[in-house]
Design a protein around this motif. Sequence first.
Motif, PDB file in Angstrom:
ATOM      1  N   ASN A  73       0.824  -1.209   0.000  1.00 46.55           N
ATOM      2  CA  ASN A  73       0.000   0.000   0.000  1.00 46.55           C
ATOM      3  C   ASN A  73       0.861   1.263   0.000  1.00 46.55           C
ATOM      4  OD1 ASN A  73      -2.404  -1.382  -0.073  1.00 46.55           O
ATOM      5  ND2 ASN A  73      -2.713  -1.344   2.129  1.00 46.55           N
ATOM      6  N   SER A  74       1.980   1.236   0.715  1.00 46.35           N
ATOM      7  CA  SER A  74       2.848   2.418   0.716  1.00 46.35           C
ATOM      8  C   SER A  74       3.469   2.625  -0.659  1.00 46.35           C
ATOM      9  CB  SER A  74       3.927   2.293   1.783  1.00 46.35           C
ATOM     10  OG  SER A  74       4.827   1.250   1.471  1.00 46.35           O
ATOM     11  N   VAL A  75       3.837   1.554  -1.344  1.00 47.34           N
ATOM     12  CA  VAL A  75       4.387   1.672  -2.702  1.00 47.34           C
ATOM     13  C   VAL A  75       3.327   2.229  -3.650  1.00 47.34           C
ATOM     14  CG1 VAL A  75       5.232   0.325  -4.680  1.00 47.34           C
ATOM     15  CG2 VAL A  75       6.146  -0.102  -2.400  1.00 47.34           C
ATOM     16  N   ILE A  76       2.101   1.764  -3.516  1.00 40.05           N
ATOM     17  CA  ILE A  76       1.003   2.266  -4.353  1.00 40.05           C
ATOM     18  C   ILE A  76       0.788   3.752  -4.083  1.00 40.05           C
ATOM     19  CG2 ILE A  76      -1.496   2.143  -4.696  1.00 40.05           C
ATOM     20  CD1 ILE A  76      -1.254  -0.904  -4.294  1.00 40.05           C
ATOM     21  N   ASN A  77       0.806   4.165  -2.818  1.00 39.97           N
ATOM     22  CA  ASN A  77       0.622   5.581  -2.480  1.00 39.97           C
ATOM     23  C   ASN A  77       1.742   6.437  -3.064  1.00 39.97           C
ATOM     24  OD1 ASN A  77      -1.776   5.244  -1.118  1.00 39.97           O
ATOM     25  ND2 ASN A  77      -0.805   5.045   0.885  1.00 39.97           N
ATOM     26  N   PHE A  80       1.177   6.805  -6.747  1.00 41.29           N
ATOM     27  CA  PHE A  80       0.054   7.711  -6.998  1.00 41.29           C
ATOM     28  C   PHE A  80       0.486   9.167  -6.806  1.00 41.29           C
ATOM     29  CE2 PHE A  80      -3.772   9.998  -5.593  1.00 41.29           C
ATOM     30  CZ  PHE A  80      -4.581   9.780  -6.699  1.00 41.29           C
ATOM     31  N   LYS A  81       1.257   9.441  -5.737  1.00 38.62           N
ATOM     32  CA  LYS A  81       1.737  10.799  -5.502  1.00 38.62           C
ATOM     33  C   LYS A  81       2.644  11.266  -6.636  1.00 38.62           C
ATOM     34  CE  LYS A  81       1.513  10.692  -0.459  1.00 38.62           C
ATOM     35  NZ  LYS A  81       2.310  10.650   0.790  1.00 38.62           N
ATOM     36  N   GLN A  82       3.507  10.383  -7.109  1.00 37.89           N
ATOM     37  CA  GLN A  82       4.402  10.734  -8.205  1.00 37.89           C
ATOM     38  C   GLN A  82       3.601  11.002  -9.482  1.00 37.89           C
ATOM     39  OE1 GLN A  82       7.288   7.744  -9.111  1.00 37.89           O
ATOM     40  NE2 GLN A  82       8.525   9.097 -10.366  1.00 37.89           N
ATOM     41  N   LYS A  83       2.570  10.207  -9.718  1.00 35.28           N
ATOM     42  CA  LYS A  83       1.734  10.405 -10.907  1.00 35.28           C
ATOM     43  C   LYS A  83       1.020  11.749 -10.844  1.00 35.28           C
ATOM     44  CE  LYS A  83      -2.406   8.899 -11.501  1.00 35.28           C
ATOM     45  NZ  LYS A  83      -3.673   8.264 -11.657  1.00 35.28           N
ATOM     46  N   GLU A  84       0.492  12.085  -9.670  1.00 38.01           N
ATOM     47  CA  GLU A  84      -0.192  13.369  -9.510  1.00 38.01           C
ATOM     48  C   GLU A  84       0.781  14.536  -9.685  1.00 38.01           C
ATOM     49  OE1 GLU A  84      -3.475  13.990  -9.188  1.00 38.01           O
ATOM     50  OE2 GLU A  84      -3.686  11.844  -9.573  1.00 38.01           O
ATOM     51  N   LYS A  85       2.002  14.382  -9.179  1.00 38.41           N
ATOM     52  CA  LYS A  85       3.016  15.430  -9.329  1.00 38.41           C
ATOM     53  C   LYS A  85       3.340  15.636 -10.799  1.00 38.41           C
ATOM     54  CE  LYS A  85       7.803  16.426  -8.127  1.00 38.41           C
ATOM     55  NZ  LYS A  85       9.019  15.868  -7.536  1.00 38.41           N
TER      56      LYS A  85
END
Length: 170
Positions: A73-77, A80-85
């Motif tokens: 879950n931490s890897v997925i988060n 996701f944060k990198q994708k949003e950035k």
Amino acid sequence: MANNYYGYQYDTSPRKLQPEYKPNKNRNNKNNNKSVQIKKDNKKGTKKANHKLRAVKYLTIGFLILFAISYRNSVINESFKQKEKLKKELSALQKTNEQLQVSIENSLNLNNVEQSAKEKLGMQKPTNSQKVYVSLPKKDYIRPATEEVLVEEEKSWFEKLIKGFTKSIK
């Protein structure tokens, strides 16, 4: 009816309790009984130890499974944060690109070109004294073709051979 339960009738008296162990009537084998008792205790102790070890194994496996799920879950988060950035960065770059395109279109306007030529380069429109008029004769400058263009049809290889032979004889 008579109920002969341990020698009592009608269940009016309390029942006799059975002892948890059977006393050994043979008092000569005291050492034997102790060794048997110790062996039984050792078996019970090893069973308890095995039971505790099994519980520890299950708890460890459960902890490892929960740790793996948490890590996933931490890897997925993070992804996701990198994708949003990257999406934010892309939108900012697209906005900048659009602004640059608008500024390029504005700079290509003839009025803007004239204004920047006057301001930056100090250019001016020519005055009547600076203009020079040139008169050109009204002749047609296109020359007609002097060579005659021959259009030959495609001839067979035999006709080409005969024509080549006749040219070489002449």
